[in-house]
Each structure stands twice: as C-alpha cells, then as structure tokens.
Motif scaffolding. Structure first.
Motif, PDB file in Angstrom:
ATOM      1  N   VAL A  68      25.851 -34.796  16.187  1.00  0.00           N
ATOM      2  CA  VAL A  68      26.913 -34.521  17.164  1.00  0.00           C
ATOM      3  C   VAL A  68      26.612 -33.217  17.896  1.00  0.00           C
ATOM      4  N   THR A  71      23.935 -33.834  20.411  1.00  0.00           N
ATOM      5  CA  THR A  71      24.441 -34.610  21.539  1.00  0.00           C
ATOM      6  C   THR A  71      25.373 -33.770  22.411  1.00  0.00           C
ATOM      7  N   LEU A  72      25.987 -32.730  21.872  1.00  0.00           N
ATOM      8  CA  LEU A  72      26.869 -31.865  22.651  1.00  0.00           C
ATOM      9  C   LEU A  72      26.121 -30.949  23.618  1.00  0.00           C
ATOM     10  N   ARG A  77      23.651 -34.482  26.743  1.00  0.00           N
ATOM     11  CA  ARG A  77      24.848 -35.260  27.032  1.00  0.00           C
ATOM     12  C   ARG A  77      24.760 -35.926  28.398  1.00  0.00           C
ATOM     13  N   PRO A  82      27.890 -40.680  26.821  1.00  0.00           N
ATOM     14  CA  PRO A  82      28.854 -40.396  25.763  1.00  0.00           C
ATOM     15  C   PRO A  82      28.810 -41.365  24.585  1.00  0.00           C
ATOM     16  N   TRP A  84      26.532 -42.036  22.658  1.00  0.00           N
ATOM     17  CA  TRP A  84      25.714 -41.508  21.559  1.00  0.00           C
ATOM     18  C   TRP A  84      26.551 -40.706  20.564  1.00  0.00           C
ATOM     19  N   PHE A  85      27.806 -40.435  20.888  1.00  0.00           N
ATOM     20  CA  PHE A  85      28.703 -39.798  19.931  1.00  0.00           C
ATOM     21  C   PHE A  85      29.229 -40.795  18.896  1.00  0.00           C
ATOM     22  N   VAL A  89      29.868 -40.226  14.504  1.00  0.00           N
ATOM     23  CA  VAL A  89      31.291 -40.119  14.172  1.00  0.00           C
ATOM     24  C   VAL A  89      31.686 -41.229  13.210  1.00  0.00           C
TER      25      VAL A  89
END
Length: 103
Positions: A68, A71-72, A77, A82, A84-85, A89
C-alpha cells in the motif's frame, strides 16, 4: 505526431516496471494468506501451529502495508491506477481477521 505515439510506449514500459515487483509482492502475500487459511493449527495442543499461523498473518499484514505504501507514491499511483490498492487491502483484512480470531 510522433511524440504522441512514443508516450504510450513509455507508459506501457513504466507500467510493466512497476507492475512486476508489485505483482510479486501481491503473490507472496496471497501465498501467506493461503497457507494461513489452508493449514490451521491441529488443536489446542498445537502450539507450533498457532505460532506459525500468527507469524504468517503478521508477515502478510507487513506485506500489505508495504505494498500500500509503494502504491501511495504519486508516480506509481498515476501510472498504475487505484485498483492496485485492492489486493493488499483485501489480503491484509483477511490476515487481520484470522489473527484476531485465532484462539
């Protein structure tokens, strides 16, 4: 006109360069979650099983947090999108629930 054609090629390579490491981390995370769910402790006497399950859950949660955070990063990003979150999660929540319900 040629610059417009070259930009998508560069964008595709950037997606591959970013997607392969993230995909491998997601795969490692999925293997940890699979092991936690597939091979539970055998009984109350199985202390090694409980320790192994807790360790794999912790490792999965750490991998979820790492992916995460990767990816942030703004360039990642923008390039990856999005969705890929979702894998970290979902896998992190599964591991969190499993370690919370581990008796």
């Amino acid at each position: 006109m040629t610059e417009a054609i070259e930009l998508p090629k560069k964008g595709r390579w950037l997606n591959w360069v970013l997607a392969v490491p993230l995909g491998l981390l997601h795969l490692m995370n999925a293997v940890c979650v699979y092991a936690v769910l597939r091979y539970p402790p055998q009984g109350e006497w199985d202390h090694q099983g409980y320790a192994g399950t807790a360790t794999f859950c912790l490792f999965s949660i750490c991998l979820s947090v790492i992916t995460v955070l990767i990816t942030l990063i703004p360039p990642v990003r923008r390039a990856m999108g999005p969705w890929w979150f979702a894998p970290p999660v979902i896998l992190g929540v599964i591991s969190w629930v499993r370690i919370a319900t581990l008796d």
